[in-house]
Design a protein around this motif. Structure first.
Motif, PDB file in Angstrom:
ATOM      1  N   ARG A 246     -32.189  69.358  24.027  1.00 42.91           N
ATOM      2  CA  ARG A 246     -33.598  69.708  24.267  1.00 42.91           C
ATOM      3  C   ARG A 246     -34.357  69.512  22.971  1.00 42.91           C
ATOM      4  N   ILE A 247     -35.531  68.887  23.060  1.00 42.20           N
ATOM      5  CA  ILE A 247     -36.347  68.611  21.872  1.00 42.20           C
ATOM      6  C   ILE A 247     -37.791  69.062  22.154  1.00 42.20           C
ATOM      7  N   PRO A 248     -38.535  69.419  21.091  1.00 43.65           N
ATOM      8  CA  PRO A 248     -39.858  70.018  21.325  1.00 43.65           C
ATOM      9  C   PRO A 248     -40.976  69.030  21.690  1.00 43.65           C
ATOM     10  N   THR A 249     -40.739  67.724  21.611  1.00 37.00           N
ATOM     11  CA  THR A 249     -41.807  66.729  21.840  1.00 37.00           C
ATOM     12  C   THR A 249     -42.580  66.971  23.138  1.00 37.00           C
ATOM     13  N   HIS A 250     -43.906  66.773  23.081  1.00 37.54           N
ATOM     14  CA  HIS A 250     -44.790  66.853  24.251  1.00 37.54           C
ATOM     15  C   HIS A 250     -44.674  68.175  25.010  1.00 37.54           C
ATOM     16  N   GLY A 251     -44.419  69.274  24.322  1.00 38.34           N
ATOM     17  CA  GLY A 251     -44.363  70.566  25.003  1.00 38.34           C
ATOM     18  C   GLY A 251     -43.045  70.815  25.723  1.00 38.34           C
ATOM     19  N   GLY A 252     -42.004  70.040  25.403  1.00 40.82           N
ATOM     20  CA  GLY A 252     -40.675  70.270  25.994  1.00 40.82           C
ATOM     21  C   GLY A 252     -40.089  69.009  26.606  1.00 40.82           C
ATOM     22  N   SER A 253     -39.098  68.422  25.919  1.00 38.44           N
ATOM     23  CA  SER A 253     -38.490  67.175  26.390  1.00 38.44           C
ATOM     24  C   SER A 253     -36.977  67.262  26.247  1.00 38.44           C
ATOM     25  N   VAL A 254     -36.308  66.245  26.729  1.00 39.02           N
ATOM     26  CA  VAL A 254     -34.864  66.121  26.501  1.00 39.02           C
ATOM     27  C   VAL A 254     -34.547  64.739  25.941  1.00 39.02           C
ATOM     28  N   ARG A 255     -33.553  64.709  25.049  1.00 42.37           N
ATOM     29  CA  ARG A 255     -32.986  63.439  24.581  1.00 42.37           C
ATOM     30  C   ARG A 255     -31.655  63.300  25.310  1.00 42.37           C
ATOM     31  N   VAL A 256     -31.530  62.217  26.058  1.00 42.17           N
ATOM     32  CA  VAL A 256     -30.392  62.059  26.962  1.00 42.17           C
ATOM     33  C   VAL A 256     -29.545  60.864  26.538  1.00 42.17           C
ATOM     34  N   TYR A 257     -28.256  61.086  26.353  1.00 38.25           N
ATOM     35  CA  TYR A 257     -27.329  60.005  25.999  1.00 38.25           C
ATOM     36  C   TYR A 257     -26.506  59.685  27.229  1.00 38.25           C
ATOM     37  N   ALA A 258     -26.515  58.418  27.658  1.00 29.53           N
ATOM     38  CA  ALA A 258     -25.715  58.031  28.813  1.00 29.53           C
ATOM     39  C   ALA A 258     -24.902  56.796  28.469  1.00 29.53           C
ATOM     40  N   GLY A 259     -23.786  56.625  29.164  1.00 29.62           N
ATOM     41  CA  GLY A 259     -22.939  55.447  28.953  1.00 29.62           C
ATOM     42  C   GLY A 259     -22.196  55.152  30.236  1.00 29.62           C
ATOM     43  N   PHE A 260     -21.343  54.111  30.205  1.00 28.77           N
ATOM     44  CA  PHE A 260     -20.534  53.838  31.389  1.00 28.77           C
ATOM     45  C   PHE A 260     -19.596  55.031  31.615  1.00 28.77           C
ATOM     46  N   LYS A 261     -19.359  55.316  32.870  1.00 25.26           N
ATOM     47  CA  LYS A 261     -18.521  56.462  33.239  1.00 25.26           C
ATOM     48  C   LYS A 261     -17.185  56.402  32.491  1.00 25.26           C
ATOM     49  N   GLY A 262     -16.854  57.459  31.781  1.00 21.01           N
ATOM     50  CA  GLY A 262     -15.568  57.535  31.096  1.00 21.01           C
ATOM     51  C   GLY A 262     -15.532  56.885  29.722  1.00 21.01           C
ATOM     52  N   ALA A 263     -16.605  56.200  29.320  1.00 18.15           N
ATOM     53  CA  ALA A 263     -16.591  55.478  28.032  1.00 18.15           C
ATOM     54  C   ALA A 263     -16.800  56.412  26.836  1.00 18.15           C
ATOM     55  N   HIS A 264     -17.393  57.574  27.072  1.00 20.11           N
ATOM     56  CA  HIS A 264     -17.685  58.501  25.968  1.00 20.11           C
ATOM     57  C   HIS A 264     -17.178  59.891  26.335  1.00 20.11           C
ATOM     58  N   GLU A 265     -16.772  60.622  25.324  1.00 12.81           N
ATOM     59  CA  GLU A 265     -16.365  62.002  25.556  1.00 12.81           C
ATOM     60  C   GLU A 265     -17.609  62.809  25.962  1.00 12.81           C
ATOM     61  N   VAL A 266     -17.487  63.632  27.000  1.00 13.57           N
ATOM     62  CA  VAL A 266     -18.665  64.371  27.471  1.00 13.57           C
ATOM     63  C   VAL A 266     -18.826  65.665  26.670  1.00 13.57           C
ATOM     64  N   HIS A 267     -19.972  65.795  26.057  1.00 11.54           N
ATOM     65  CA  HIS A 267     -20.336  66.915  25.186  1.00 11.54           C
ATOM     66  C   HIS A 267     -20.571  68.181  26.026  1.00 11.54           C
ATOM     67  N   GLY A 268     -20.326  69.342  25.439  1.00 14.50           N
ATOM     68  CA  GLY A 268     -20.503  70.613  26.144  1.00 14.50           C
ATOM     69  C   GLY A 268     -21.936  70.881  26.583  1.00 14.50           C
ATOM     70  N   SER A 269     -22.899  70.208  25.931  1.00 14.23           N
ATOM     71  CA  SER A 269     -24.319  70.430  26.252  1.00 14.23           C
ATOM     72  C   SER A 269     -24.631  70.063  27.702  1.00 14.23           C
ATOM     73  N   VAL A 270     -23.857  69.143  28.281  1.00 14.95           N
ATOM     74  CA  VAL A 270     -24.141  68.675  29.634  1.00 14.95           C
ATOM     75  C   VAL A 270     -23.846  69.782  30.658  1.00 14.95           C
ATOM     76  N   ALA A 271     -22.640  70.358  30.578  1.00 18.10           N
ATOM     77  CA  ALA A 271     -22.295  71.428  31.526  1.00 18.10           C
ATOM     78  C   ALA A 271     -23.187  72.650  31.307  1.00 18.10           C
ATOM     79  N   ALA A 272     -23.501  72.924  30.048  1.00  9.51           N
ATOM     80  CA  ALA A 272     -24.299  74.119  29.732  1.00  9.51           C
ATOM     81  C   ALA A 272     -25.697  74.012  30.350  1.00  9.51           C
ATOM     82  N   LEU A 273     -26.327  72.848  30.201  1.00 14.71           N
ATOM     83  CA  LEU A 273     -27.687  72.703  30.735  1.00 14.71           C
ATOM     84  C   LEU A 273     -27.673  72.658  32.266  1.00 14.71           C
ATOM     85  N   ARG A 274     -26.635  72.058  32.801  1.00 13.82           N
ATOM     86  CA  ARG A 274     -26.528  71.980  34.262  1.00 13.82           C
ATOM     87  C   ARG A 274     -26.414  73.398  34.864  1.00 13.82           C
ATOM     88  N   GLU A 275     -25.650  74.231  34.182  1.00 17.14           N
ATOM     89  CA  GLU A 275     -25.518  75.617  34.646  1.00 17.14           C
ATOM     90  C   GLU A 275     -26.862  76.331  34.618  1.00 17.14           C
TER      91      GLU A 275
END
Ligand SMILES: [Zn+2]
Length: 411
Positions: A246-275
Protein backbone atom coordinates in the motif's frame (compact mmCIF):
# COMPACT_ATOMS: atom_id res chain seq x y z
CA UNK A 1 -28.99 -11.59 -18.14
CA UNK A 2 -31.13 -8.72 -19.37
CA UNK A 3 -30.55 -7.32 -22.84
CA UNK A 4 -28.25 -4.31 -22.92
CA UNK A 5 -26.72 -5.18 -19.55
CA UNK A 6 -23.20 -3.92 -18.90
CA UNK A 7 -20.84 -6.88 -18.75
CA UNK A 8 -17.91 -7.17 -16.36
CA UNK A 9 -14.68 -6.02 -18.00
CA UNK A 10 -12.85 -8.99 -16.47
CA UNK A 11 -15.37 -11.82 -16.62
CA UNK A 12 -16.95 -10.79 -19.93
CA UNK A 13 -20.14 -12.79 -19.36
CA UNK A 14 -21.43 -11.48 -16.02
CA UNK A 15 -23.79 -8.48 -15.75
CA UNK A 16 -22.49 -5.66 -13.57
CA UNK A 17 -24.72 -4.32 -10.77
CA UNK A 18 -24.96 -0.52 -10.83
CA UNK A 19 -24.62 1.16 -7.44
CA UNK A 20 -23.55 4.77 -7.89
CA UNK A 21 -24.93 7.05 -10.63
CA UNK A 22 -22.86 10.26 -10.76
CA UNK A 23 -24.85 12.10 -13.44
CA UNK A 24 -23.52 13.42 -16.74
CA UNK A 25 -19.80 14.06 -16.61
CA UNK A 26 -17.48 15.64 -19.21
CA UNK A 27 -13.93 14.56 -20.04
CA UNK A 28 -11.26 16.11 -17.80
CA UNK A 29 -10.25 18.61 -20.46
CA UNK A 30 -10.14 22.33 -19.75
CA UNK A 31 -12.01 24.59 -22.14
CA UNK A 32 -10.41 27.46 -24.01
CA UNK A 33 -13.47 29.72 -24.24
CA UNK A 34 -17.27 30.02 -24.08
CA UNK A 35 -17.64 28.68 -27.65
CA UNK A 36 -15.83 25.50 -26.72
CA UNK A 37 -17.87 25.27 -23.53
CA UNK A 38 -21.10 25.46 -25.55
CA UNK A 39 -20.04 22.45 -27.62
CA UNK A 40 -18.71 20.40 -24.74
CA UNK A 41 -19.76 16.75 -24.62
CA UNK A 42 -20.74 14.84 -21.47
CA UNK A 43 -21.58 11.20 -20.86
CA UNK A 44 -23.38 9.44 -17.99
CA UNK A 45 -20.92 8.28 -15.35
CA UNK A 46 -21.92 5.48 -13.06
CA UNK A 47 -20.11 2.84 -11.00
CA UNK A 48 -21.05 -0.83 -10.86
CA UNK A 49 -19.62 -3.97 -9.37
CA UNK A 50 -19.32 -7.55 -10.59
CA UNK A 51 -20.98 -10.12 -8.34
CA UNK A 52 -18.55 -12.81 -9.53
CA UNK A 53 -15.07 -11.23 -9.39
CA UNK A 54 -15.91 -8.05 -7.32
CA UNK A 55 -14.41 -5.69 -9.88
CA UNK A 56 -15.70 -2.13 -9.50
CA UNK A 57 -15.93 -0.43 -12.88
CA UNK A 58 -17.63 2.37 -14.74
CA UNK A 59 -20.82 1.21 -16.41
CA UNK A 60 -20.25 2.72 -19.85
CA UNK A 61 -16.60 3.29 -20.68
CA UNK A 62 -15.96 6.15 -23.09
CA UNK A 63 -13.20 5.50 -25.62
CA UNK A 64 -9.79 6.61 -24.39
CA UNK A 65 -9.14 7.99 -27.87
CA UNK A 66 -11.92 10.53 -27.23
CA UNK A 67 -10.97 11.24 -23.63
CA UNK A 68 -7.27 11.67 -24.18
CA UNK A 69 -7.54 13.59 -27.43
CA UNK A 70 -6.09 17.06 -27.54
CA UNK A 71 -4.14 18.58 -24.72
CA UNK A 72 -4.35 16.44 -21.62
CA UNK A 73 -3.52 19.03 -18.99
CA UNK A 74 -3.40 16.82 -15.94
CA UNK A 75 -0.46 14.80 -17.14
CA UNK A 76 1.83 17.78 -17.35
CA UNK A 77 4.13 18.81 -14.56
CA UNK A 78 4.81 16.20 -11.90
CA UNK A 79 5.05 17.45 -8.34
CA UNK A 80 8.24 17.24 -6.32
CA UNK A 81 6.67 14.67 -4.01
CA UNK A 82 5.80 12.46 -6.95
CA UNK A 83 9.36 12.64 -8.29
CA UNK A 84 10.63 11.37 -4.95
CA UNK A 85 8.08 8.59 -5.17
CA UNK A 86 9.46 7.56 -8.59
CA UNK A 87 13.01 7.63 -7.28
CA UNK A 88 12.00 5.31 -4.44
CA UNK A 89 10.39 2.92 -6.91
CA UNK A 90 13.50 2.93 -9.13
CA UNK A 91 15.69 2.12 -6.10
CA UNK A 92 13.41 -0.73 -5.13
CA UNK A 93 13.39 -2.21 -8.65
CA UNK A 94 17.17 -1.94 -8.91
CA UNK A 95 17.52 -3.75 -5.60
CA UNK A 96 15.06 -6.47 -6.58
CA UNK A 97 16.88 -6.94 -9.85
CA UNK A 98 20.30 -7.23 -8.21
CA UNK A 99 19.04 -10.07 -6.04
CA UNK A 100 17.98 -12.19 -9.01
CA UNK A 101 20.16 -15.06 -10.29
CA UNK A 102 22.26 -14.61 -13.44
CA UNK A 103 24.92 -12.01 -12.64
CA UNK A 104 25.64 -9.54 -15.40
CA UNK A 105 22.38 -10.23 -17.20
CA UNK A 106 20.58 -7.56 -19.10
CA UNK A 107 18.18 -5.31 -17.13
CA UNK A 108 15.43 -4.28 -19.52
CA UNK A 109 12.48 -2.20 -18.31
CA UNK A 110 9.50 -1.09 -20.38
CA UNK A 111 7.15 1.56 -19.01
CA UNK A 112 3.64 1.77 -20.46
CA UNK A 113 2.32 5.33 -20.18
CA UNK A 114 5.79 6.78 -19.63
CA UNK A 115 4.49 10.37 -19.57
CA UNK A 116 7.42 12.80 -19.36
CA UNK A 117 9.89 9.93 -18.89
CA UNK A 118 10.88 10.72 -15.29
CA UNK A 119 10.82 7.08 -14.22
CA UNK A 120 12.62 5.87 -17.36
CA UNK A 121 15.48 8.24 -16.65
CA UNK A 122 15.65 7.19 -13.00
CA UNK A 123 15.85 3.54 -14.08
CA UNK A 124 18.44 4.28 -16.77
CA UNK A 125 20.58 5.97 -14.11
CA UNK A 126 20.47 2.68 -12.19
CA UNK A 127 21.76 0.56 -15.06
CA UNK A 128 18.49 -0.47 -16.73
CA UNK A 129 18.02 -0.45 -20.47
CA UNK A 130 14.70 1.40 -20.82
CA UNK A 131 11.94 1.96 -23.32
CA UNK A 132 8.70 3.92 -22.94
CA UNK A 133 5.37 3.33 -24.68
CA UNK A 134 3.11 6.37 -24.72
CA UNK A 135 1.19 8.01 -27.56
CA UNK A 136 1.97 11.42 -26.03
CA UNK A 137 5.44 10.52 -24.77
CA UNK A 138 8.53 12.47 -25.73
CA UNK A 139 12.20 11.50 -25.78
CA UNK A 140 13.17 12.11 -22.17
CA UNK A 141 15.65 14.68 -20.83
CA UNK A 142 18.26 11.93 -20.49
CA UNK A 143 17.51 10.58 -23.97
CA UNK A 144 15.44 7.47 -23.15
CA UNK A 145 13.53 6.13 -26.16
CA UNK A 146 9.72 6.12 -26.43
CA UNK A 147 7.41 4.21 -28.78
CA UNK A 148 4.66 6.72 -29.53
CA UNK A 149 1.65 4.39 -29.54
CA UNK A 150 -1.12 3.03 -27.35
CA UNK A 151 0.12 -0.21 -25.82
CA UNK A 152 -1.65 -3.30 -27.15
CA UNK A 153 -0.92 -7.00 -27.72
CA UNK A 154 0.08 -6.05 -31.24
CA UNK A 155 2.54 -3.39 -30.07
CA UNK A 156 3.95 -5.87 -27.55
CA UNK A 157 4.54 -8.55 -30.20
CA UNK A 158 6.45 -6.09 -32.36
CA UNK A 159 8.49 -4.83 -29.42
CA UNK A 160 9.39 -8.37 -28.39
CA UNK A 161 10.73 -9.03 -31.87
CA UNK A 162 12.93 -5.94 -32.02
CA UNK A 163 13.84 -5.46 -28.35
CA UNK A 164 13.69 -8.91 -26.75
CA UNK A 165 11.84 -9.86 -23.54
CA UNK A 166 11.45 -7.34 -20.72
CA UNK A 167 12.55 -8.02 -17.14
CA UNK A 168 10.15 -5.42 -15.82
CA UNK A 169 6.99 -4.05 -17.42
CA UNK A 170 5.68 -1.00 -15.59
CA UNK A 171 2.31 0.74 -15.67
CA UNK A 172 1.79 3.53 -13.14
CA UNK A 173 -1.77 4.84 -12.94
CA UNK A 174 -2.38 3.43 -16.39
CA UNK A 175 -3.62 -0.11 -15.89
CA UNK A 176 -6.97 1.03 -14.44
CA UNK A 177 -7.55 3.41 -17.38
CA UNK A 178 -7.14 1.07 -20.35
CA UNK A 179 -10.47 0.17 -21.93
CA UNK A 180 -9.43 -3.29 -23.15
CA UNK A 181 -7.78 -4.87 -20.13
CA UNK A 182 -7.48 -8.33 -21.69
CA UNK A 183 -5.60 -7.16 -24.77
CA UNK A 184 -3.36 -5.12 -22.46
CA UNK A 185 -2.58 -8.11 -20.22
CA UNK A 186 -1.97 -10.33 -23.26
CA UNK A 187 0.56 -7.74 -24.38
CA UNK A 188 2.24 -7.57 -20.97
CA UNK A 189 2.39 -11.36 -20.87
CA UNK A 190 3.97 -11.75 -24.26
CA UNK A 191 6.51 -8.98 -23.65
CA UNK A 192 7.62 -10.29 -20.26
CA UNK A 193 10.50 -12.78 -19.94
CA UNK A 194 9.82 -16.09 -18.08
CA UNK A 195 10.80 -14.63 -14.71
CA UNK A 196 9.80 -11.07 -15.61
CA UNK A 197 7.65 -8.81 -13.46
CA UNK A 198 4.65 -6.66 -14.21
CA UNK A 199 4.67 -3.78 -11.71
CA UNK A 200 1.61 -1.56 -11.64
CA UNK A 201 0.34 1.18 -9.36
CA UNK A 202 -3.34 1.93 -9.13
CA UNK A 203 -5.74 3.66 -6.82
CA UNK A 204 -6.90 1.21 -4.14
CA UNK A 205 -10.64 0.56 -3.87
CA UNK A 206 -10.88 0.06 -0.08
CA UNK A 207 -9.23 3.47 0.43
CA UNK A 208 -11.71 4.99 -1.99
CA UNK A 209 -14.62 3.47 -0.06
CA UNK A 210 -13.31 4.36 3.37
CA UNK A 211 -12.60 8.03 2.74
CA UNK A 212 -15.57 8.54 0.41
CA UNK A 213 -13.38 9.33 -2.60
CA UNK A 214 -16.14 9.33 -5.17
CA UNK A 215 -14.33 12.29 -6.70
CA UNK A 216 -11.80 9.79 -7.95
CA UNK A 217 -14.42 8.30 -10.26
CA UNK A 218 -14.18 9.75 -13.75
CA UNK A 219 -14.43 8.52 -17.32
CA UNK A 220 -10.68 8.13 -17.60
CA UNK A 221 -10.76 5.52 -14.81
CA UNK A 222 -12.39 2.43 -16.25
CA UNK A 223 -11.74 0.27 -13.16
CA UNK A 224 -11.15 0.58 -9.39
CA UNK A 225 -9.04 -2.30 -8.11
CA UNK A 226 -9.04 -4.35 -5.00
CA UNK A 227 -6.55 -7.20 -4.67
CA UNK A 228 -9.49 -9.61 -4.94
CA UNK A 229 -10.50 -8.22 -8.34
CA UNK A 230 -6.92 -7.99 -9.60
CA UNK A 231 -6.22 -11.60 -8.74
CA UNK A 232 -9.27 -12.70 -10.74
CA UNK A 233 -8.13 -10.69 -13.78
CA UNK A 234 -4.51 -11.87 -13.65
CA UNK A 235 -5.60 -15.48 -13.18
CA UNK A 236 -7.28 -15.42 -16.61
CA UNK A 237 -3.89 -14.62 -18.15
CA UNK A 238 -1.78 -17.15 -16.20
CA UNK A 239 -0.37 -14.40 -13.99
CA UNK A 240 -0.38 -14.03 -10.21
CA UNK A 241 0.22 -11.24 -7.73
CA UNK A 242 3.36 -12.13 -5.73
CA UNK A 243 3.64 -8.95 -3.69
CA UNK A 244 1.45 -5.93 -2.95
CA UNK A 245 2.35 -2.75 -1.06
CA UNK A 246 0.00 0.00 0.00
CA UNK A 247 1.35 3.43 -0.95
CA UNK A 248 0.02 6.92 -0.16
CA UNK A 249 -0.15 8.24 -3.78
CA UNK A 250 -3.44 9.90 -4.85
CA UNK A 251 -5.09 9.45 -1.44
CA UNK A 252 -4.42 5.68 -1.27
CA UNK A 253 -2.95 3.33 -3.88
CA UNK A 254 -1.31 -0.05 -4.21
CA UNK A 255 1.93 -1.11 -5.90
CA UNK A 256 1.30 -4.55 -7.32
CA UNK A 257 3.97 -7.04 -8.43
CA UNK A 258 2.77 -9.83 -10.72
CA UNK A 259 4.53 -12.57 -12.67
CA UNK A 260 3.86 -15.89 -14.35
CA UNK A 261 2.22 -18.32 -11.95
CA UNK A 262 4.88 -19.99 -9.82
CA UNK A 263 7.79 -17.89 -11.18
CA UNK A 264 8.21 -15.82 -8.00
CA UNK A 265 7.98 -16.60 -4.33
CA UNK A 266 4.69 -15.19 -3.01
CA UNK A 267 5.22 -12.53 -0.34
CA UNK A 268 3.17 -12.55 2.89
CA UNK A 269 1.66 -9.16 1.96
CA UNK A 270 -0.66 -10.89 -0.54
CA UNK A 271 -2.44 -13.18 1.94
CA UNK A 272 -2.51 -10.42 4.56
CA UNK A 273 -4.25 -7.89 2.32
CA UNK A 274 -6.63 -10.50 0.95
CA UNK A 275 -7.71 -11.33 4.49
CA UNK A 276 -8.30 -7.66 5.20
CA UNK A 277 -10.43 -7.36 2.07
CA UNK A 278 -12.48 -10.42 3.03
CA UNK A 279 -13.21 -8.72 6.34
CA UNK A 280 -14.47 -5.62 4.48
CA UNK A 281 -16.98 -7.72 2.55
CA UNK A 282 -15.89 -6.57 -0.91
CA UNK A 283 -17.54 -9.54 -2.60
CA UNK A 284 -21.04 -8.55 -1.44
CA UNK A 285 -23.30 -5.74 -2.58
CA UNK A 286 -23.95 -4.17 0.83
CA UNK A 287 -20.63 -2.33 1.12
CA UNK A 288 -21.24 -0.59 -2.24
CA UNK A 289 -24.86 0.37 -1.46
CA UNK A 290 -23.70 1.89 1.80
CA UNK A 291 -21.01 3.86 -0.03
CA UNK A 292 -23.57 5.20 -2.53
CA UNK A 293 -25.86 6.37 0.28
CA UNK A 294 -22.96 8.21 1.95
CA UNK A 295 -22.05 9.90 -1.36
CA UNK A 296 -25.59 11.26 -1.80
CA UNK A 297 -25.65 12.54 1.76
CA UNK A 298 -22.29 14.17 1.19
CA UNK A 299 -23.57 16.14 -1.80
CA UNK A 300 -26.47 17.51 0.25
CA UNK A 301 -24.21 18.40 3.16
CA UNK A 302 -21.60 20.15 1.01
CA UNK A 303 -24.22 22.20 -0.84
CA UNK A 304 -25.90 23.05 2.47
CA UNK A 305 -22.60 24.17 3.97
CA UNK A 306 -21.83 26.46 0.99
CA UNK A 307 -25.33 27.99 1.17
CA UNK A 308 -24.88 28.65 4.86
CA UNK A 309 -21.41 30.19 4.50
CA UNK A 310 -22.44 32.51 1.67
CA UNK A 311 -25.76 33.61 3.21
CA UNK A 312 -24.01 36.69 4.72
CA UNK A 313 -22.52 37.68 1.35
CA UNK A 314 -19.22 35.84 1.83
CA UNK A 315 -17.53 34.59 -1.32
CA UNK A 316 -16.11 31.14 -2.05
CA UNK A 317 -13.36 30.33 -4.55
CA UNK A 318 -11.70 26.99 -5.18
CA UNK A 319 -7.98 26.34 -4.88
CA UNK A 320 -6.33 24.33 -7.69
CA UNK A 321 -8.04 22.20 -10.31
CA UNK A 322 -6.99 18.53 -10.14
CA UNK A 323 -8.71 15.96 -12.38
CA UNK A 324 -10.63 14.68 -9.38
CA UNK A 325 -12.35 18.07 -8.95
CA UNK A 326 -14.30 17.58 -12.17
CA UNK A 327 -16.52 14.83 -10.77
CA UNK A 328 -17.07 16.52 -7.41
CA UNK A 329 -18.04 19.89 -8.93
CA UNK A 330 -20.31 18.37 -11.57
CA UNK A 331 -21.98 15.86 -9.25
CA UNK A 332 -22.67 18.54 -6.63
CA UNK A 333 -23.72 21.03 -9.40
CA UNK A 334 -21.26 23.66 -8.23
CA UNK A 335 -20.71 26.27 -10.94
CA UNK A 336 -19.90 29.99 -11.20
CA UNK A 337 -22.98 30.81 -9.05
CA UNK A 338 -21.44 28.99 -6.07
CA UNK A 339 -17.71 29.26 -6.81
CA UNK A 340 -16.38 32.62 -8.03
CA UNK A 341 -13.25 31.18 -9.62
CA UNK A 342 -10.66 28.42 -9.39
CA UNK A 343 -7.14 29.54 -8.60
CA UNK A 344 -4.17 27.90 -10.29
CA UNK A 345 -0.47 28.39 -10.83
CA UNK A 346 -0.24 26.23 -13.96
CA UNK A 347 0.01 28.46 -17.07
CA UNK A 348 -1.60 25.61 -19.03
CA UNK A 349 -4.85 25.99 -17.07
CA UNK A 350 -5.03 29.73 -16.30
CA UNK A 351 -7.49 31.56 -18.58
CA UNK A 352 -9.51 28.42 -19.28
CA UNK A 353 -12.87 27.16 -17.99
CA UNK A 354 -13.38 24.11 -15.79
CA UNK A 355 -14.86 21.03 -17.55
CA UNK A 356 -18.66 20.80 -17.28
CA UNK A 357 -19.09 23.52 -14.66
CA UNK A 358 -17.36 26.32 -16.66
CA UNK A 359 -15.86 28.11 -13.67
CA UNK A 360 -13.12 30.54 -14.77
CA UNK A 361 -9.58 29.47 -13.87
CA UNK A 362 -7.45 32.40 -12.79
CA UNK A 363 -4.01 33.03 -11.35
CA UNK A 364 -3.54 32.24 -7.66
CA UNK A 365 -2.89 35.95 -7.00
CA UNK A 366 -6.65 36.50 -6.99
CA UNK A 367 -7.09 34.04 -4.16
CA UNK A 368 -4.15 35.28 -2.14
CA UNK A 369 -3.93 38.98 -2.98
CA UNK A 370 -6.10 42.06 -2.28
CA UNK A 371 -9.87 41.60 -2.54
CA UNK A 372 -9.53 37.90 -1.86
CA UNK A 373 -12.65 35.78 -1.06
CA UNK A 374 -13.54 34.73 2.47
CA UNK A 375 -13.38 30.97 1.79
CA UNK A 376 -11.15 28.65 -0.24
CA UNK A 377 -12.57 25.26 -1.19
CA UNK A 378 -9.72 22.73 -1.32
CA UNK A 379 -10.38 20.49 -4.29
CA UNK A 380 -7.08 18.64 -3.71
CA UNK A 381 -8.35 17.81 -0.23
CA UNK A 382 -6.16 14.69 -0.05
CA UNK A 383 -3.15 17.01 0.38
CA UNK A 384 -5.04 19.62 2.44
CA UNK A 385 -2.30 20.19 4.99
CA UNK A 386 0.35 20.91 2.36
CA UNK A 387 -2.02 23.22 0.48
CA UNK A 388 -3.12 25.16 3.56
CA UNK A 389 0.43 26.02 4.53
CA UNK A 390 1.29 26.98 0.94
CA UNK A 391 -1.75 29.26 0.56
CA UNK A 392 -1.11 30.88 3.95
CA UNK A 393 2.44 31.63 2.84
CA UNK A 394 1.09 33.18 -0.35
CA UNK A 395 -1.15 35.49 1.70
CA UNK A 396 -4.60 33.87 1.88
CA UNK A 397 -6.14 34.93 5.21
CA UNK A 398 -9.65 33.46 4.93
CA UNK A 399 -10.99 30.06 5.96
CA UNK A 400 -10.61 26.73 4.20
CA UNK A 401 -13.36 24.34 3.23
CA UNK A 402 -12.21 20.72 3.08
CA UNK A 403 -14.93 18.89 1.09
CA UNK A 404 -14.06 15.26 1.87
CA UNK A 405 -14.36 12.84 3.62
CA UNK A 406 -16.71 15.16 5.61
CA UNK A 407 -17.33 18.80 4.59
CA UNK A 408 -15.43 20.84 7.15
CA UNK A 409 -14.38 24.47 7.68
CA UNK A 410 -10.84 25.09 8.97
CA UNK A 411 -9.01 28.25 10.07
ZN1 LIG B 1 -16.24 -9.96 -13.04
Amino acid sequence: MSEGATLCQTCGDVAVTEFLPLGEQPACLFLENEAQAANEQAWPLSLGFCPRCSLVQIMEPVSERILFSGDYHHLAGLTGGYRLHLRGLADELAELHESRPGAGRRHFAVEIGSNDGSLLDELAARGFEVLGVDPNGEVTPAGSRVVKEYFSAQTAARMLETEGPADVVLALNTFAHITNMHDFLDGVRSLMGDDGMFVSESHYLPDLLETLQYDFAYHEHARYYSLTALQAAFELHGLEVFRIDRIPTHGGSVRVYAGFKGAHEVHGSVAALREEEDRLGLTGEAVYQKFAARVQEHRDRLRGLLDELTSDGSRVAAASSPARAVTLLNYCSLGPAEIDFISEISPRKIGKLSPGTHIPIVHQERLCGPGQPEYALLLSWHIAEELISRLREEGFTGKFIVPLPEPEVIG
